[in-house]
Write an enzyme that holds these catalytic residues in place. Structure first.
Site, mmCIF file in Angstrom:
data_model
loop_
_atom_site.group_PDB
_atom_site.id
_atom_site.type_symbol
_atom_site.label_atom_id
_atom_site.label_comp_id
_atom_site.label_asym_id
_atom_site.label_seq_id
_atom_site.Cartn_x
_atom_site.Cartn_y
_atom_site.Cartn_z
ATOM 1 N N HIS A 305 5.740 -3.968 -0.065
ATOM 2 C CA HIS A 305 5.374 -5.385 -0.009
ATOM 3 C C HIS A 305 6.573 -6.173 0.477
ATOM 4 O O HIS A 305 7.705 -5.840 0.137
ATOM 5 C CB HIS A 305 4.946 -5.876 -1.405
ATOM 6 C CG HIS A 305 4.219 -7.182 -1.383
ATOM 7 N ND1 HIS A 305 4.867 -8.392 -1.329
ATOM 8 C CD2 HIS A 305 2.901 -7.458 -1.386
ATOM 9 C CE1 HIS A 305 3.964 -9.356 -1.308
ATOM 10 N NE2 HIS A 305 2.768 -8.827 -1.343
ATOM 11 N N ASP A 362 -3.430 -3.820 -3.114
ATOM 12 C CA ASP A 362 -4.483 -3.207 -2.296
ATOM 13 C C ASP A 362 -4.680 -1.724 -2.566
ATOM 14 O O ASP A 362 -5.649 -1.133 -2.093
ATOM 15 C CB ASP A 362 -4.153 -3.383 -0.804
ATOM 16 C CG ASP A 362 -4.229 -4.835 -0.406
ATOM 17 O OD1 ASP A 362 -5.147 -5.509 -0.893
ATOM 18 O OD2 ASP A 362 -3.379 -5.283 0.375
HETATM 19 N N1 ACO Z 1 5.065 3.977 3.739
HETATM 20 C C1 ACO Z 1 6.199 4.544 4.211
HETATM 21 N N2 ACO Z 1 7.317 3.863 4.509
HETATM 22 C C2 ACO Z 1 7.292 2.521 4.335
HETATM 23 C C3 ACO Z 1 6.165 1.862 3.838
HETATM 24 C C4 ACO Z 1 5.008 2.629 3.539
HETATM 25 N N3 ACO Z 1 3.902 2.044 3.064
HETATM 26 N N4 ACO Z 1 6.419 0.529 3.755
HETATM 27 C C5 ACO Z 1 7.672 0.359 4.184
HETATM 28 N N5 ACO Z 1 8.209 1.563 4.527
HETATM 29 C C6 ACO Z 1 9.590 1.789 4.983
HETATM 30 C C7 ACO Z 1 9.762 1.364 6.426
HETATM 31 O O1 ACO Z 1 9.571 2.443 7.311
HETATM 32 C C8 ACO Z 1 11.185 0.874 6.426
HETATM 33 O O2 ACO Z 1 12.034 1.997 6.515
HETATM 34 P P1 ACO Z 1 13.466 1.870 7.268
HETATM 35 O O3 ACO Z 1 14.239 0.844 6.510
HETATM 36 O O4 ACO Z 1 14.010 3.251 7.153
HETATM 37 O O5 ACO Z 1 13.162 1.441 8.665
HETATM 38 C C9 ACO Z 1 11.396 0.263 5.061
HETATM 39 O O6 ACO Z 1 10.433 0.934 4.217
HETATM 40 C C10 ACO Z 1 11.133 -1.246 5.004
HETATM 41 O O7 ACO Z 1 9.856 -1.530 5.576
HETATM 42 P P2 ACO Z 1 9.519 -2.870 6.364
HETATM 43 O O8 ACO Z 1 8.290 -2.666 7.168
HETATM 44 O O9 ACO Z 1 10.738 -3.354 7.087
HETATM 45 O O10 ACO Z 1 9.247 -3.863 5.169
HETATM 46 P P3 ACO Z 1 8.425 -5.205 5.236
HETATM 47 O O11 ACO Z 1 8.796 -5.986 4.051
HETATM 48 O O12 ACO Z 1 8.551 -5.878 6.562
HETATM 49 O O13 ACO Z 1 6.907 -4.701 5.147
HETATM 50 C C11 ACO Z 1 4.773 -4.096 4.375
HETATM 51 C C12 ACO Z 1 6.118 -4.780 4.038
HETATM 52 C C13 ACO Z 1 4.231 -4.608 5.723
HETATM 53 C C14 ACO Z 1 3.754 -4.442 3.303
HETATM 54 C C15 ACO Z 1 5.009 -2.564 4.452
HETATM 55 O O14 ACO Z 1 5.510 -2.086 3.217
HETATM 56 C C16 ACO Z 1 3.733 -1.797 4.843
HETATM 57 O O15 ACO Z 1 3.460 -1.665 6.032
HETATM 58 N N6 ACO Z 1 2.952 -1.299 3.829
HETATM 59 C C17 ACO Z 1 1.701 -0.636 4.095
HETATM 60 C C18 ACO Z 1 0.604 -1.661 4.368
HETATM 61 C C19 ACO Z 1 0.159 -2.406 3.123
HETATM 62 O O16 ACO Z 1 -0.097 -1.816 2.085
HETATM 63 N N7 ACO Z 1 0.005 -3.756 3.244
HETATM 64 C C20 ACO Z 1 -0.471 -4.586 2.126
HETATM 65 C C21 ACO Z 1 0.557 -5.544 1.669
HETATM 66 S S1 ACO Z 1 -0.013 -6.443 0.242
HETATM 67 C C22 ACO Z 1 -0.937 -7.720 0.807
HETATM 68 O O17 ACO Z 1 -0.815 -8.170 1.878
HETATM 69 C C23 ACO Z 1 -1.986 -8.311 -0.090
#
Ligand code: ACO
Length: 427
Positions: A305, A362
């Site tokens: 998140h 979610d």
């Molecule tokens: N699975 C595996 N790796 C992940 C995940 C995941 N679900 N989420 C983040 N990471 C990793 C990224 O690859 C990144 O790694 P790095 O630093 O080595 O490059 C690091 O964790 C940080 O991730 P970011 O995408 O930069 O974090 P951000 O805060 O921008 O993204 C997000 C948050 C979009 C929710 C992300 O965690 C994601 O894509 N999750 C899956 C989709 C999801 O469940 N969305 C619902 C959110 S809740 C809502 O909106 C109600």
């Protein structure tokens, strides 16, 4: 607390006030920055920018805390009702018994929609996505309720707010009914807000519909968990649309459009699809390995998140509710076992621990909604139904804020500089 932040640009000194809230990070008030220095700030995605002052919802993402008007989300989910939370978000305090009764009666009285609105639905293709229908019909409310579109009249704002909260279940159920080719059901105001919604969605005119209290309570809890979430993308959209003086129905339609995106309201559908794709517990290691592989775009949906770097407090309640609903319905969905096991494995894996990736709201919600009988295309509609309460509360707060101005971000321009027009024949 510091009183001001000192900034020197091109040798010009400036002091910028630092403002403190009741809790949470202080903010540097940079409103005079452009006038003083001729510079803008640059913050696409608003990762470091507070766009408004608010008293409604507070999130501490590191600690995994979500408070509505000061009350923790788990206490509200366990002990309150969606109607009470709606009152709380809108009015700032929990209602007394009399205030609660009056509020519920008022909302209940507005559950019907203008009869002609049904013809709007019939204009859509049967296979239209219900969110596409919702964007249209909610915006169209402003064409039906002219007597509550004057945003400068506080009484009209209250009536519009009540209408939006009351009519969303009716309109959401109609979107579902239209897609399955069944007749629309009128609301039955002897039922609760949530019971009424379940009946309008799953009932048919040919048979009586009995609301299951366990499903009703679970659905109500899901609505509470989605009611508000501070200045997220759709709420900010509602505020930005409203900042121009647009009427509340148009503003909420804008919020629905924003919520539709997969990065926002659409993730629960993706999480359920992923769990179904994994299918059995023995395939989990394969998917964990894929999620950790930098060369594979796959991510564990429902994990991570932008704000929560700890357990999303809504996910804890959602997991318990999923268990309850599946038990009640006698459903032994292997997807739930996959989810529980995946959560355990991920939470003890250094990759997820180091990156502070925890289940979000979610992760479990799709399992419950699917068990109740909703098709995945309705998941975001349910989110919109519940979030309307938050949107309406935030919209009202903005309109009543004396500092409120039209939202007008600036930009870092990287296009062509001045050049002379070349006539077509000379190009
Ligand atoms: N699975 C595996 N790796 C992940 C995940 C995941 N679900 N989420 C983040 N990471 C990793 C990224 O690859 C990144 O790694 P790095 O630093 O080595 O490059 C690091 O964790 C940080 O991730 P970011 O995408 O930069 O974090 P951000 O805060 O921008 O993204 C997000 C948050 C979009 C929710 C992300 O965690 C994601 O894509 N999750 C899956 C989709 C999801 O469940 N969305 C619902 C959110 S809740 C809502 O909106 C109600």
């Amino acid at each position: 607390m510091t009183d001001s932040a000192h900034l020197t640009i091109d040798g010009k000194d400036g002091d910028y006030p630092v403002m403190a809230g009741t809790v949470g990070p202080e903010v540097v008030d940079i409103r005079k920055l452009y006038g003083n220095t001729g510079r803008f700030t640059y913050d696409p995605g608003f990762t470091s920018t507070a766009a408004c002052e608010s008293k409604i919802t507070y999130i501490d993402g590191d600690a995994g805390i979500l408070l509505h008007r000061g009350y923790p989300i788990d206490q509200l989910a366990e002990q309150s009702s969606f109607m009470e939370v709606a009152y709380l978000l809108m009015n700032g305090e929990l209602p007394t018994a009399a205030e609660h009764d009056l509020f519920v009666r008022t909302i209940t009285r507005h559950t019907m929609v203008h009869e002609q609105l049904a013809t709007f639905y019939r204009g859509f293709r049967r296979d239209a996505h219900p969110m596409a229908i919702m964007c249209g019909v909610v915006g169209a409310l402003s064409a039906f309720y002219h007597d509550s579109t004057d945003i400068h009249d506080s009484q009209q704002r209250v009536i519009a707010s009540h209408r939006l909260i009351a009519k969303m279940p009716t309109m959401a159920a109609m979107a579902y009914k239209y897609s399955v080719g069944q007749p629309f059901l009128y609301p039955d105001n002897s039922l609760s807000y949530t019971g009424n919604f379940l009946r309008m969605t799953f009932g048919v005119p040919a048979e009586p519909y009995v609301v299951d209290p366990v499903i009703e309570a679970a659905m109500d809890k899901i609505f509470i968990l989605h009611a508000d979430h501070e200045q997220n993308a759709s709420t900010s959209t509602v505020r930005l649309a409203g900042s121009s003086g647009a009427n509340p129905f148009a503003c909420i339609a804008a919020g629905i459009a924003c919520l539709w995106g997969p990065a926002h309201g659409g993730a629960n559908e993706a999480a359920l699809n992923m769990l179904r794709e994994i299918g059995t517990v023995d395939r989990i290691p394969e998917f964990i390995a894929r999620a950790k592989n930098k060369d594979d775009p796959f991510r564990l949906m429902g994990f991570g998140h932008r704000v929560y770097k700890n357990y999303d407090p809504r996910a804890t309640v959602m997991a318990a509710t999923a268990k309850e609903v599946l038990a009640k319905m006698g459903v032994t969905d292997p997807v739930f076992d996959v989810a529980r096991e995946l959560e355990q494995i991920a939470l003890s894996d250094p990759y997820f621990v180091d990156k502070k990736l925890y289940p979000n709201v979610d992760f479990y919600s799709g399992i419950i909604l699917s068990a109740i009988g909703f098709p995945t295309s309705m998941f975001t509609v349910l989110f919109a139904l519940a979030r309307t309460v938050g949107w309406v509360a935030q919209w009202n707060e903005m309109i009543e804020d004396h500092d409120q101005k039209i939202g007008r971000p600036r930009q870092l321009y990287t296009g062509e500089t001045h050049r002379e027009y070349v006539p077509l024949a000379a190009r």
